[in-house]
Design a protein around this motif. Sequence first.
Motif, PDB file in Angstrom:
ATOM      1  N   CYS A  48       0.869  -1.176   0.000  1.00 50.59           N
ATOM      2  CA  CYS A  48       0.000   0.000   0.000  1.00 50.59           C
ATOM      3  C   CYS A  48       0.906   1.225   0.000  1.00 50.59           C
ATOM      4  CB  CYS A  48      -0.909   0.007   1.222  1.00 50.59           C
ATOM      5  SG  CYS A  48      -1.903   1.508   1.344  1.00 50.59           S
ATOM      6  N   LEU A  49       0.697   2.119  -0.934  1.00 49.69           N
ATOM      7  CA  LEU A  49       1.560   3.286  -1.054  1.00 49.69           C
ATOM      8  C   LEU A  49       1.221   4.365  -0.032  1.00 49.69           C
ATOM      9  CD1 LEU A  49       1.665   3.463  -4.932  1.00 49.69           C
ATOM     10  CD2 LEU A  49       3.361   2.484  -3.397  1.00 49.69           C
ATOM     11  N   MET A  63      -6.898   4.266  -1.291  1.00 50.59           N
ATOM     12  CA  MET A  63      -6.059   3.891  -2.437  1.00 50.59           C
ATOM     13  C   MET A  63      -5.876   2.377  -2.495  1.00 50.59           C
ATOM     14  SD  MET A  63      -2.372   5.276  -3.542  1.00 50.59           S
ATOM     15  CE  MET A  63      -1.761   4.958  -5.164  1.00 50.59           C
ATOM     16  N   MET A  67      -6.827  -0.174  -5.482  1.00 47.73           N
ATOM     17  CA  MET A  67      -5.875  -1.124  -6.050  1.00 47.73           C
ATOM     18  C   MET A  67      -6.409  -2.554  -5.969  1.00 47.73           C
ATOM     19  SD  MET A  67      -2.345   0.600  -4.662  1.00 47.73           S
ATOM     20  CE  MET A  67      -1.174  -0.444  -5.529  1.00 47.73           C
ATOM     21  N   LEU A  88       1.019  -3.034 -12.416  1.00 45.29           N
ATOM     22  CA  LEU A  88       1.082  -2.209 -11.208  1.00 45.29           C
ATOM     23  C   LEU A  88       2.465  -1.577 -11.032  1.00 45.29           C
ATOM     24  CD1 LEU A  88      -0.914  -4.479  -8.753  1.00 45.29           C
ATOM     25  CD2 LEU A  88      -1.576  -2.187  -9.477  1.00 45.29           C
ATOM     26  N   ARG A  91       2.800   1.209 -13.458  1.00 44.18           N
ATOM     27  CA  ARG A  91       1.951   2.353 -13.091  1.00 44.18           C
ATOM     28  C   ARG A  91       2.449   3.092 -11.844  1.00 44.18           C
ATOM     29  NH1 ARG A  91      -4.469   2.748 -13.352  1.00 44.18           N
ATOM     30  NH2 ARG A  91      -4.683   4.717 -12.275  1.00 44.18           N
ATOM     31  N   TYR A  92       2.874   2.340 -10.805  1.00 40.50           N
ATOM     32  CA  TYR A  92       3.221   2.953  -9.521  1.00 40.50           C
ATOM     33  C   TYR A  92       4.713   2.916  -9.191  1.00 40.50           C
ATOM     34  CZ  TYR A  92      -1.794   2.745  -8.719  1.00 40.50           C
ATOM     35  OH  TYR A  92      -3.146   2.905  -8.825  1.00 40.50           O
ATOM     36  N   GLY A  93       5.498   2.188  -9.944  1.00 38.00           N
ATOM     37  CA  GLY A  93       6.926   2.092  -9.672  1.00 38.00           C
ATOM     38  C   GLY A  93       7.273   0.820  -8.898  1.00 38.00           C
ATOM     39  N   GLU A  95       8.466   0.438  -6.053  1.00 36.27           N
ATOM     40  CA  GLU A  95       8.188   0.484  -4.622  1.00 36.27           C
ATOM     41  C   GLU A  95       6.893  -0.232  -4.261  1.00 36.27           C
ATOM     42  OE1 GLU A  95       8.405   3.588  -6.379  1.00 36.27           O
ATOM     43  OE2 GLU A  95      10.574   3.446  -6.227  1.00 36.27           O
ATOM     44  N   VAL A  96       6.042  -0.466  -5.233  1.00 36.78           N
ATOM     45  CA  VAL A  96       4.747  -1.090  -4.967  1.00 36.78           C
ATOM     46  C   VAL A  96       4.898  -2.586  -4.650  1.00 36.78           C
ATOM     47  CG1 VAL A  96       4.082  -1.783  -7.310  1.00 36.78           C
ATOM     48  CG2 VAL A  96       2.338  -1.023  -5.724  1.00 36.78           C
TER      49      VAL A  96
END
Length: 132
Positions: A48-49, A63, A67, A88, A91-93, A95-96
């Motif tokens: 979870c970012l 968020m 997701m 994913l 889209r989010y990098g 780090e996800v």
Amino acid sequence: MRRAAILAALMLATPAGARVPPPPLANLPLPNAAQEADAKALMETIRCLVCAGQSIADSDAAMAADMRAMVRARIAAGERPEAVRAWLVDRYGREVSYDPPLSAGTAVLWAAPVLMILAGVLIARASFRKRR
């Protein structure tokens, strides 16, 4: 004075504690048990970012709910979990993902535990030699 009026209008426009309801697939399991198992397994490995240290499966953040809904919708559409993970990450990098792939950027992360253990062994060895 004008700022105070704008702030008051914004506070009155949104009731305190009002939340946007989560997307339908955020908390509802998929009808196909195999697809739901794939989705849950993937959600456990996606960070979870918004929350520190929680997967999207465990998080209550809006968020994370979005997701989870995206993961379930893509798996229900027939995508493989690996493809959803790749989407994913795109889209989010990186780090996800809780399990970042080995690359030039993450090599230090993978090597650091081994190097620290090796340094500890060398320090202990030197300490024992001095005592003799």
